[in-house]
Enzyme design. Structure first.
Site, PDB file in Angstrom:
ATOM      1  N   HIS A   1       0.807  -1.270   0.020  1.00 39.28           N
ATOM      2  CA  HIS A   1      -0.127   0.036   0.018  1.00 39.28           C
ATOM      3  C   HIS A   1       0.858   1.169   0.354  1.00 39.28           C
ATOM      4  O   HIS A   1       1.749   1.402   0.718  1.00 39.28           O
ATOM      5  CB  HIS A   1      -1.050   0.068   1.369  1.00 39.28           C
ATOM      6  CG  HIS A   1      -2.137   0.890   1.168  1.00 39.28           C
ATOM      7  ND1 HIS A   1      -1.965   2.171   1.322  1.00 39.28           N
ATOM      8  CD2 HIS A   1      -3.300   0.711   0.937  1.00 39.28           C
ATOM      9  CE1 HIS A   1      -3.050   2.729   1.282  1.00 39.28           C
ATOM     10  NE2 HIS A   1      -4.019   1.954   1.121  1.00 39.28           N
TER      11      HIS A   1
ATOM     12  N   GLU B   1      -0.597  -3.943   3.963  1.00 39.19           N
ATOM     13  CA  GLU B   1      -1.210  -2.723   4.291  1.00 39.19           C
ATOM     14  C   GLU B   1      -0.864  -2.305   5.630  1.00 39.19           C
ATOM     15  O   GLU B   1      -0.967  -3.102   6.603  1.00 39.19           O
ATOM     16  CB  GLU B   1      -2.750  -2.717   4.022  1.00 39.19           C
ATOM     17  CG  GLU B   1      -3.679  -1.688   4.314  1.00 39.19           C
ATOM     18  CD  GLU B   1      -4.885  -1.605   4.137  1.00 39.19           C
ATOM     19  OE1 GLU B   1      -5.381  -0.869   3.487  1.00 39.19           O
ATOM     20  OE2 GLU B   1      -5.649  -2.520   4.505  1.00 39.19           O
TER      21      GLU B   1
ATOM     22  N   ASP C   1      -9.225  -8.945   4.009  1.00 40.21           N
ATOM     23  CA  ASP C   1      -8.169  -8.155   4.804  1.00 40.21           C
ATOM     24  C   ASP C   1      -8.231  -9.139   6.126  1.00 40.21           C
ATOM     25  O   ASP C   1      -8.849  -8.863   6.971  1.00 40.21           O
ATOM     26  CB  ASP C   1      -8.699  -6.753   4.877  1.00 40.21           C
ATOM     27  CG  ASP C   1      -7.480  -6.172   5.763  1.00 40.21           C
ATOM     28  OD1 ASP C   1      -6.939  -6.512   6.551  1.00 40.21           O
ATOM     29  OD2 ASP C   1      -7.252  -4.799   5.343  1.00 40.21           O
TER      30      ASP C   1
ATOM     31  N   GLU D   1     -13.993  -4.824  -0.304  1.00 42.68           N
ATOM     32  CA  GLU D   1     -13.312  -5.289   1.032  1.00 42.68           C
ATOM     33  C   GLU D   1     -14.549  -5.510   2.126  1.00 42.68           C
ATOM     34  O   GLU D   1     -15.345  -4.523   2.759  1.00 42.68           O
ATOM     35  CB  GLU D   1     -12.447  -3.969   1.216  1.00 42.68           C
ATOM     36  CG  GLU D   1     -11.596  -4.285   2.627  1.00 42.68           C
ATOM     37  CD  GLU D   1     -10.349  -3.490   2.552  1.00 42.68           C
ATOM     38  OE1 GLU D   1     -10.443  -2.291   2.079  1.00 42.68           O
ATOM     39  OE2 GLU D   1      -9.477  -4.072   3.379  1.00 42.68           O
TER      40      GLU D   1
ATOM     41  N   HIS E   1      -9.330  -7.223   9.357  1.00 38.63           N
ATOM     42  CA  HIS E   1     -10.825  -7.132   9.679  1.00 38.63           C
ATOM     43  C   HIS E   1     -11.169  -8.627   9.986  1.00 38.63           C
ATOM     44  O   HIS E   1     -12.105  -8.785  10.705  1.00 38.63           O
ATOM     45  CB  HIS E   1     -11.407  -6.599   8.331  1.00 38.63           C
ATOM     46  CG  HIS E   1     -11.140  -5.089   8.040  1.00 38.63           C
ATOM     47  ND1 HIS E   1     -11.414  -4.167   8.704  1.00 38.63           N
ATOM     48  CD2 HIS E   1     -10.452  -4.694   7.272  1.00 38.63           C
ATOM     49  CE1 HIS E   1     -10.852  -2.910   8.339  1.00 38.63           C
ATOM     50  NE2 HIS E   1     -10.215  -3.340   7.327  1.00 38.63           N
TER      51      HIS E   1
ATOM     52  N   HIS F   1      -5.805  -8.133   1.553  1.00 43.81           N
ATOM     53  CA  HIS F   1      -4.977  -7.405   2.223  1.00 43.81           C
ATOM     54  C   HIS F   1      -4.345  -8.012   3.698  1.00 43.81           C
ATOM     55  O   HIS F   1      -5.009  -8.781   4.207  1.00 43.81           O
ATOM     56  CB  HIS F   1      -5.614  -6.219   2.967  1.00 43.81           C
ATOM     57  CG  HIS F   1      -5.658  -4.927   2.067  1.00 43.81           C
ATOM     58  ND1 HIS F   1      -6.658  -4.170   2.191  1.00 43.81           N
ATOM     59  CD2 HIS F   1      -5.065  -4.643   0.847  1.00 43.81           C
ATOM     60  CE1 HIS F   1      -6.397  -3.267   1.306  1.00 43.81           C
ATOM     61  NE2 HIS F   1      -5.563  -3.545   0.407  1.00 43.81           N
TER      62      HIS F   1
ATOM     63  N   ARG G   1      -1.824  -3.282  12.613  1.00 38.57           N
ATOM     64  CA  ARG G   1      -1.503  -2.506  11.475  1.00 38.57           C
ATOM     65  C   ARG G   1      -0.199  -2.339  11.555  1.00 38.57           C
ATOM     66  O   ARG G   1       0.306  -1.266  10.671  1.00 38.57           O
ATOM     67  CB  ARG G   1      -2.408  -1.550  11.113  1.00 38.57           C
ATOM     68  CG  ARG G   1      -3.872  -1.690  11.364  1.00 38.57           C
ATOM     69  CD  ARG G   1      -4.916  -0.744  10.522  1.00 38.57           C
ATOM     70  NE  ARG G   1      -5.411  -1.671   9.336  1.00 38.57           N
ATOM     71  CZ  ARG G   1      -6.347  -1.183   8.758  1.00 38.57           C
ATOM     72  NH1 ARG G   1      -7.172  -0.019   9.135  1.00 38.57           N
ATOM     73  NH2 ARG G   1      -7.133  -1.679   7.815  1.00 38.57           N
TER      74      ARG G   1
ATOM     75  N   GLU H   1     -15.903   0.458  10.574  1.00 40.34           N
ATOM     76  CA  GLU H   1     -15.535   1.009   9.555  1.00 40.34           C
ATOM     77  C   GLU H   1     -16.778   0.968   8.335  1.00 40.34           C
ATOM     78  O   GLU H   1     -16.855   1.873   7.369  1.00 40.34           O
ATOM     79  CB  GLU H   1     -14.462   0.468   8.822  1.00 40.34           C
ATOM     80  CG  GLU H   1     -13.369   0.918   9.749  1.00 40.34           C
ATOM     81  CD  GLU H   1     -11.580   0.597   9.216  1.00 40.34           C
ATOM     82  OE1 GLU H   1     -11.670   0.236   8.043  1.00 40.34           O
ATOM     83  OE2 GLU H   1     -10.764   0.189  10.003  1.00 40.34           O
TER      84      GLU H   1
ATOM     85  N   SER I   1      -7.609   1.713  -4.549  1.00 41.26           N
ATOM     86  CA  SER I   1      -8.920   1.570  -3.484  1.00 41.26           C
ATOM     87  C   SER I   1      -9.168   2.888  -3.164  1.00 41.26           C
ATOM     88  O   SER I   1      -8.531   4.009  -3.115  1.00 41.26           O
ATOM     89  CB  SER I   1      -7.928   0.701  -2.539  1.00 41.26           C
ATOM     90  OG  SER I   1      -6.832   1.695  -1.984  1.00 41.26           O
TER      91      SER I   1
HETATM   92 MN    MN Z   1      -7.568  -3.364   3.930  1.00 44.73          MN
END
Ligand code: MN
Length: 283
Positions: free
Chosen positions: A7, A240, A179, A147, A182, A205, A211, A153, A64
């Site tokens: 990313h 990411e 991802d 996604e 998530h 992802h 993260r 989110e 994205s």
């Molecule tokens: Mn993501």
């Protein structure tokens, strides 16, 4: 063998020509196959410049974005939905202009926390808008993937199962963008969501629980990436990661990037590429 990506927020928070050059050259230097360029406001991205830099470096790209309050296609207000479609049409144009292979992210919702559940009318607007978007993306030669993100989110869908039901309702050929960050929050484990998505998995992802550096959080990447490898998925797998060391004017605040999890982008990305390749068997 999956194309491996990174990313752009690992490198830069804006997309001026100098920033784009630095991000693209660094991505190539580490040995990635593609860079994911966030295009939350497509009007700020110079597609021709980006395409030239990508070609000069022999690099692929994905684009994205997530929507905002003014462009949320899950809104009950048709005027907001119309602005959302204008935003998505601009995103398709920029992604195509860049020469991207994939358009992904939270294309079906505002990216952010909602104070209430989605309404039935809102869901119908999502289905209609994604049916429309699938046609736009297909005409532009883009692979479209939605996604699956956690409850803070979006309120539209938070699991692969619910995303598949939504995509079924569009009747369109739309992929699932999964991802690990998530998955860790919303799913029962790391294998089931990959298996459920099956041949409809379109984009992946790879993000840690906080993260930051892969392997320094709580996500079981041996299991998650093992499931991706065993699924036969051949699409892009993109790292990411976010830190307060690299700030995007909108995205960093939307994603609640308040902590400094790393400073050295090159070390972070080099580590991540080796970490993913080892578990995907891509090296
Ligand atoms: Mn993501």
């Amino acid at each position: 063998m999956n194309p491996l990506g990174v990313h752009a927020l690992v490198w830069v928070g804006d997309w001026s020509e100098a920033s784009a050059r630095y991000a693209i050259e660094s991505t190539r230097q580490v040995g990635f196959d593609l860079i994911e360029v966030p295009i939350l406001d497509p009007s700020t991205v110079d597609a021709a410049m980006t395409r030239r830099l990508l070609q000069d470096n022999g690099l692929g790209a994905a684009c994205s974005l997530g929507l905002d309050d003014a462009t949320d296609v899950s809104s009950e207000d048709p005027a907001v939905v119309a602005r959302g479609r204008d935003r998505l049409a601009a995103a398709v144009e920029v992604a195509h202009g860049i020469g991207a292979s994939h358009l992904c992210g939270v294309l079906y919702s505002k990216l952010g926390k909602y104070p209430r559940p989605m309404s039935p009318a809102g869901r119908q607007h999502v289905v209609e808008s994604m049916t429309w978007l699938a046609k736009q993306a297909s005409d532009a030669g883009l692979s479209l993937a939605l996604e699956v993100v956690n409850r803070y989110e979006t309120n539209v869908v938070n699991t692969v199962a619910d995303m598949l039901a939504l995509i079924d309702d569009t009747g369109a050929a739309i992929g699932v963008h999964l991802d690990s960050y998530h998955v860790n929050i919303e799913e029962n484990g790391y294998v089931e969501p990959v298996r459920l998505a099956g041949s409809r998995l379109g984009y992946v992802h790879v993000g840690e629980s906080h993260r930051g550096y892969l392997g320094s959080g709580t996500i079981d990447f041996d299991t998650f990436l093992g499931a991706v490898r065993d699924s036969g998925f051949t699409g892009p797998v993109t790292f990411e990661s976010f830190s307060s060391a690299v700030v995007h004017p909108d995205l960093s605040n939307t994603l609640a990037v308040w902590r400094n999890l790393w400073e050295d982008s090159l070390d972070l990305a080099t580590h991540a590429r080796a970490f993913m390749a080892e578990r995907l068997g891509s090296d």
